[in-house]
Design a protein around this motif. Sequence first.
Motif, PDB file in Angstrom:
ATOM      1  N   HIS A 114      15.219   4.924   2.184  1.00 45.98           N
ATOM      2  CA  HIS A 114      15.117   3.354   1.737  1.00 45.98           C
ATOM      3  C   HIS A 114      14.421   2.495   2.878  1.00 45.98           C
ATOM      4  O   HIS A 114      14.853   2.650   4.003  1.00 45.98           O
ATOM      5  N   VAL A 115      13.415   1.774   2.274  1.00 48.64           N
ATOM      6  CA  VAL A 115      12.812   0.827   3.011  1.00 48.64           C
ATOM      7  C   VAL A 115      13.116  -0.542   2.681  1.00 48.64           C
ATOM      8  O   VAL A 115      13.060  -0.741   1.528  1.00 48.64           O
ATOM      9  N   VAL A 116      13.437  -1.357   3.543  1.00 51.53           N
ATOM     10  CA  VAL A 116      13.719  -2.615   3.162  1.00 51.53           C
ATOM     11  C   VAL A 116      12.906  -3.658   3.860  1.00 51.53           C
ATOM     12  O   VAL A 116      12.843  -3.586   5.143  1.00 51.53           O
ATOM     13  N   LEU A 117      12.069  -4.448   3.154  1.00 52.04           N
ATOM     14  CA  LEU A 117      11.191  -5.512   3.804  1.00 52.04           C
ATOM     15  C   LEU A 117      11.599  -6.740   3.091  1.00 52.04           C
ATOM     16  O   LEU A 117      11.731  -7.193   2.120  1.00 52.04           O
ATOM     17  N   GLN A 118      12.133  -7.460   4.185  1.00 53.05           N
ATOM     18  CA  GLN A 118      12.790  -8.708   3.720  1.00 53.05           C
ATOM     19  C   GLN A 118      11.672 -10.000   4.484  1.00 53.05           C
ATOM     20  O   GLN A 118      11.608  -9.968   5.519  1.00 53.05           O
ATOM     21  N   ASN A 119      11.160 -10.559   3.267  1.00 57.56           N
ATOM     22  CA  ASN A 119      10.138 -11.680   3.881  1.00 57.56           C
ATOM     23  C   ASN A 119      10.136 -12.685   2.846  1.00 57.56           C
ATOM     24  O   ASN A 119       9.445 -13.310   2.263  1.00 57.56           O
ATOM     25  N   ALA A 120      11.612 -13.402   2.895  1.00 53.82           N
ATOM     26  CA  ALA A 120      11.716 -14.235   1.984  1.00 53.82           C
ATOM     27  C   ALA A 120      11.149 -15.453   2.264  1.00 53.82           C
ATOM     28  O   ALA A 120      10.898 -15.696   3.711  1.00 53.82           O
TER      29      ALA A 120
ATOM     30  N   ALA B  71       0.120   4.590   5.253  1.00 53.04           N
ATOM     31  CA  ALA B  71      -0.380   3.131   4.675  1.00 53.04           C
ATOM     32  C   ALA B  71       0.727   2.186   5.176  1.00 53.04           C
ATOM     33  O   ALA B  71       0.344   1.012   5.077  1.00 53.04           O
ATOM     34  N   LEU B  72       1.925   2.259   4.424  1.00 48.86           N
ATOM     35  CA  LEU B  72       2.933   1.423   4.605  1.00 48.86           C
ATOM     36  C   LEU B  72       3.210   1.160   5.919  1.00 48.86           C
ATOM     37  O   LEU B  72       3.744   0.125   6.269  1.00 48.86           O
ATOM     38  N   ARG B  73       3.326   2.001   6.890  1.00 48.00           N
ATOM     39  CA  ARG B  73       3.572   2.092   8.005  1.00 48.00           C
ATOM     40  C   ARG B  73       2.600   1.183   8.956  1.00 48.00           C
ATOM     41  O   ARG B  73       2.995   0.155   9.512  1.00 48.00           O
ATOM     42  N   GLU B  74       1.347   1.117   8.483  1.00 49.71           N
ATOM     43  CA  GLU B  74       0.340   0.322   8.998  1.00 49.71           C
ATOM     44  C   GLU B  74       0.607  -1.068   8.526  1.00 49.71           C
ATOM     45  O   GLU B  74       0.378  -2.245   9.315  1.00 49.71           O
ATOM     46  N   HIS B  75       0.871  -1.384   7.364  1.00 46.46           N
ATOM     47  CA  HIS B  75       0.921  -2.707   6.683  1.00 46.46           C
ATOM     48  C   HIS B  75       2.258  -3.332   7.319  1.00 46.46           C
ATOM     49  O   HIS B  75       2.160  -4.532   7.448  1.00 46.46           O
TER      50      HIS B  75
ATOM     51  N   PRO C  15       0.922  -1.212  -0.073  1.00 47.37           N
ATOM     52  CA  PRO C  15      -0.061   0.083   0.010  1.00 47.37           C
ATOM     53  C   PRO C  15       0.693   1.296   0.108  1.00 47.37           C
ATOM     54  O   PRO C  15       1.802   1.360   0.666  1.00 47.37           O
ATOM     55  N   GLY C  16       0.443   2.426  -1.015  1.00 48.98           N
ATOM     56  CA  GLY C  16       1.218   3.603  -0.867  1.00 48.98           C
ATOM     57  C   GLY C  16       2.476   3.605  -1.772  1.00 48.98           C
ATOM     58  O   GLY C  16       3.140   4.367  -1.855  1.00 48.98           O
ATOM     59  N   VAL C  17       2.537   2.182  -2.365  1.00 49.57           N
ATOM     60  CA  VAL C  17       3.980   2.195  -3.114  1.00 49.57           C
ATOM     61  C   VAL C  17       3.367   1.877  -4.608  1.00 49.57           C
ATOM     62  O   VAL C  17       3.114   0.575  -4.866  1.00 49.57           O
ATOM     63  N   ASP C  18       3.248   2.841  -5.591  1.00 49.10           N
ATOM     64  CA  ASP C  18       2.577   2.614  -6.809  1.00 49.10           C
ATOM     65  C   ASP C  18       3.411   3.104  -7.882  1.00 49.10           C
ATOM     66  O   ASP C  18       2.964   3.610  -8.936  1.00 49.10           O
TER      67      ASP C  18
END
Length: 439
Positions: free
Chosen positions: A234-240, A424-428, A83-86
């Motif tokens: 820079h936001v890094v989401l690591q969910n491998a 939106a990204l923070r809540e996600h 969310p919020g990343v488009d």
Amino acid sequence: MNPSASTPLVASLLDAPPPASGIAWLDEARRENRAAFAAGGLPGARVEAWKYTALRGLAQRRFAAGDAAAATRDVDAAAFALPGVDGPRLVFVNGVFRADLSTAAALPDGLSLQPLSQALRDDAEPLRFALSRAALVGHVREGGDAFVQVNAASATDGVVLRVAAHARIAAPVQLVFVGAAADAELAWHARNLVELGEGASLELVEHHVGSGEQAQLVTLVGDFVLHEGAQLHHVVLQNAATTTNLIRRSGLRLHARAQMQLHVLELGGALVRHDLQAELVGDGAQLHTRGAFMPHGRQHVDTQLAIRHQALDTTSTSTWRGVASDRARGVFRGAIVVAPGADGSDANLNNKNLLLSPGAEIDTKPELEIYADEVQAAHGATVGQLDERSLFYLRSRGIPLAEARALLTAAFCRAVLDDLPSGALREHLSALLIAQLPA
């Protein structure tokens, strides 16, 4: 020769020769790095930076090189929707660029974004300095560089991102790395080059996702260069996937008055390691890092953060949280060096950790070296359990024990997300944190 140079993992990584590009300087660099890896092998316990991350189990595995079917693997785009990343997006599946999943046709003025494979075909010469070096920006080679050598010898794709001077890119750019189910256990590699010109600004989201039961070995190496007055969030989401061994090295170089904010959330993977090495080389440069790692089951997550202040009046703040449950293990090393001449530097590092079960372990090691004058610096680290008084307070209000533990743990971790500009990204990301907590 290092005894680890003869392990099954090393042998499998050396089974195939380095990929040939037809570019003389690049092919030579690949051969040199392959030879260095063959001679040195894997880092062992005597390498201080790898003291708490043993590679004995990984060293006994073998991985096939690359995925010939990566271009046609079925991938659900919903897996990396945020969310919020488009904005513009590049997607890589098992290390191969996928144009069908990417959206980079109409880029805003001032943004250049292309896969490394295309950049090498179009005009490789501008990449020569970065790709022909054996080490990252400003990094001094050491015994633990084996996976950087593997990456330099084997990576054929990745990201080349440049923002022109004074360009302000409004929509966030997303880089997605998908580990897709395959017919064998794979090793794949990616190389990223990110450069912001003078006064430029950008928001960048790096997302790691995966599926499948086959183990994978992934290396990702990146250079980030911010020129004078540039700003990068820079936001890094690591969910491998839980079977992925993900080893990353990021080199950050900030020039005068450049500002970088980094938010990292480490959730997935089997063995995960991220070396973050930052140099503040220009007067007034600022680096602010926030991160949380939440290993569970038998996961092993290792974060190595090294920040070097090299100029006047530079600032760094680092706030990291760790939560380990079951028989998982977390490692955090935060090292700050204020070099001679970096007078007026302000450095602060804080790492707090929670153990949610008797079999969990977190090793934390803060380090601080100061060689300059008029410096403000502080560092601290703690490892503990949930506060019994807070639990009692919530229980006395009728909240069940499991829910009370989840509430306190989520609040503990969310501190690193509070300053994310996108609500939106923070809540996600907060919801992902809560979902990771043990039942």
